[in-house]
Design a protein around this motif. Structure first.
Motif, short mmCIF file in Angstrom:
data_model
loop_
_atom_site.label_atom_id
_atom_site.label_comp_id
_atom_site.label_asym_id
_atom_site.label_seq_id
_atom_site.Cartn_x
_atom_site.Cartn_y
_atom_site.Cartn_z
N TYR A 75 0.85 -1.19 0.00
CA TYR A 75 0.00 0.00 0.00
C TYR A 75 0.89 1.24 0.00
O TYR A 75 1.84 1.33 0.79
CB TYR A 75 -0.93 0.02 1.21
CG TYR A 75 -2.07 -0.96 1.12
CD1 TYR A 75 -3.31 -0.58 0.60
CD2 TYR A 75 -1.91 -2.28 1.53
CE1 TYR A 75 -4.36 -1.47 0.51
CE2 TYR A 75 -2.97 -3.20 1.44
CZ TYR A 75 -4.19 -2.78 0.93
OH TYR A 75 -5.22 -3.67 0.83
N TYR A 77 1.08 5.29 0.57
CA TYR A 77 0.42 6.45 1.16
C TYR A 77 1.26 7.68 0.84
O TYR A 77 2.48 7.65 0.95
CB TYR A 77 0.30 6.31 2.68
CG TYR A 77 -0.62 5.19 3.12
CD1 TYR A 77 -1.99 5.41 3.27
CD2 TYR A 77 -0.12 3.91 3.37
CE1 TYR A 77 -2.83 4.38 3.67
CE2 TYR A 77 -0.96 2.88 3.76
CZ TYR A 77 -2.32 3.11 3.91
OH TYR A 77 -3.15 2.10 4.29
N CYS A 88 -4.14 7.14 -0.53
CA CYS A 88 -3.70 5.75 -0.52
C CYS A 88 -3.84 5.17 -1.91
O CYS A 88 -4.82 5.44 -2.62
CB CYS A 88 -4.54 4.93 0.46
SG CYS A 88 -4.14 3.16 0.48
N THR A 90 -3.77 1.35 -3.52
CA THR A 90 -3.77 -0.06 -3.14
C THR A 90 -2.84 -0.86 -4.04
O THR A 90 -2.46 -0.40 -5.11
CB THR A 90 -5.20 -0.63 -3.23
OG1 THR A 90 -5.61 -0.62 -4.61
CG2 THR A 90 -6.18 0.19 -2.39
N ALA A 98 -7.59 8.99 1.83
CA ALA A 98 -7.73 8.28 3.11
C ALA A 98 -8.05 9.22 4.27
O ALA A 98 -8.65 8.80 5.26
CB ALA A 98 -6.45 7.49 3.42
N ILE A 133 -4.02 1.63 10.52
CA ILE A 133 -4.19 1.15 9.14
C ILE A 133 -5.06 -0.10 9.15
O ILE A 133 -4.74 -1.08 9.83
CB ILE A 133 -2.82 0.85 8.50
CG1 ILE A 133 -1.97 2.12 8.46
CG2 ILE A 133 -3.01 0.29 7.09
CD1 ILE A 133 -0.57 1.90 7.93
N GLY A 137 -6.53 -0.98 3.75
CA GLY A 137 -5.76 0.23 3.47
C GLY A 137 -6.38 1.51 3.96
O GLY A 137 -5.72 2.56 3.97
N THR A 138 -7.65 1.48 4.36
CA THR A 138 -8.28 2.68 4.89
C THR A 138 -7.68 3.03 6.25
O THR A 138 -7.04 2.20 6.90
CB THR A 138 -9.80 2.50 5.02
OG1 THR A 138 -10.07 1.35 5.86
CG2 THR A 138 -10.45 2.28 3.66
#
Length: 243
Positions: A75, A77, A88, A90, A98, A133, A137-138
């Motif tokens: 992931y 960020y 983010c 993925t 995010a 986290i 991934g949120t």
């Protein structure tokens, strides 16, 4: 280099060489778990990844990325300072915002030692924010987790938080106007490493070297290093030879 022509590498012998040419305007770099190199191309308004064969793949465009970090799960960020956003990307290439509107000019970004927490420094305030986290991934539970010291000469009350990294003990290292401020895993300020010279504007900070126990910091057109009794929180695969 943000103002240079491409990406450079600093060898163990102290010599600098051009690693990837014709990639100007880069403000943030990070290696992924597979050894690929990810970059924020601030001037071009996109985030890219350099494949091992030398090709460049665009991950997201029409953004103003500042700095980024890549988790072991792939992931990505990155911070977008003007919009107060944390983005983010993925592993399958989907991009989403995010977090938005909470961090005052988000800048430096790093992970906790166990990679379960994302931390982002404020350039326009005095806080380092942290989120949990989630598996998809949120981010959850964002809140100010650390408080950076502010120079008494800064009338705006801004610590000017910039680059950030983490060591194996879970300590966070954040570059600020006063120097590299160090926080323990609980978010408590442990101390400040002074800038390499008076008035130095330090930005990026990272552990590197054969044992990952040298702390490197960028100040102007120079890179400084200091031997430490700790080391980087994670092992990332080497970038490899020039594409």
């Amino acid at each position: 280099m943000k103002a240079g022509k491409g990406i450079y590498q600093l060898g163990q012998d102290g010599k600098v060489s051009l690693l990837i040419d014709n990639q100007p305007g880069i403000s943030g770099l990070a290696t992924g778990p597979e050894g690929r190199l990810y970059a924020c191309q601030n001037k071009a308004g996109k985030v890219v990844v350099f494949e091992k064969d030398g090709t460049v793949k665009e991950l997201v465009k029409d953004v103003k990325p500042n700095d980024l970090i890549v988790t072991a799960r792939g992931y990505v960020y990155f911070t977008e300072t003007p919009t107060k956003r944390i983005h983010c990307i993925t592993p399958d290439g989907k991009a989403f915002v995010a977090d938005e509107g909470h961090v005052l000019r988000p800048n430096g970004i790093t992970l906790s030692a166990d990679q379960n927490t994302l931390a982002v420094s404020e350039h326009g305030g005095s806080k380092v924010w942290a989120w949990q986290i989630q598996p998809d991934g949120t981010l959850k539970g964002g809140a100010p987790y650390m408080t950076m010291l502010v120079s008494p000469n800064n009338a705006k009350g801004e610590a000017l938080g910039d680059g950030a990294t983490t060591d194996e003990k879970g300590r966070y290292y954040v570059t600020t106007e006063l120097g590299i401020q160090v926080f323990d895993a609980m978010g408590r300020l442990s101390g400040t490493i002074a800038p390499p010279y008076a008035g130095a504007k330090i930005v990026s900070v990272e552990f590197a070297g054969p044992g990952r126990d040298w702390l490197f910091v960028c100040a102007g057109d120079k890179i400084y290093k200091r031997k430490t009794n700790t080391r980087a929180a994670w092992i990332t695969a080497p970038v490899g030879s020039k594409p």
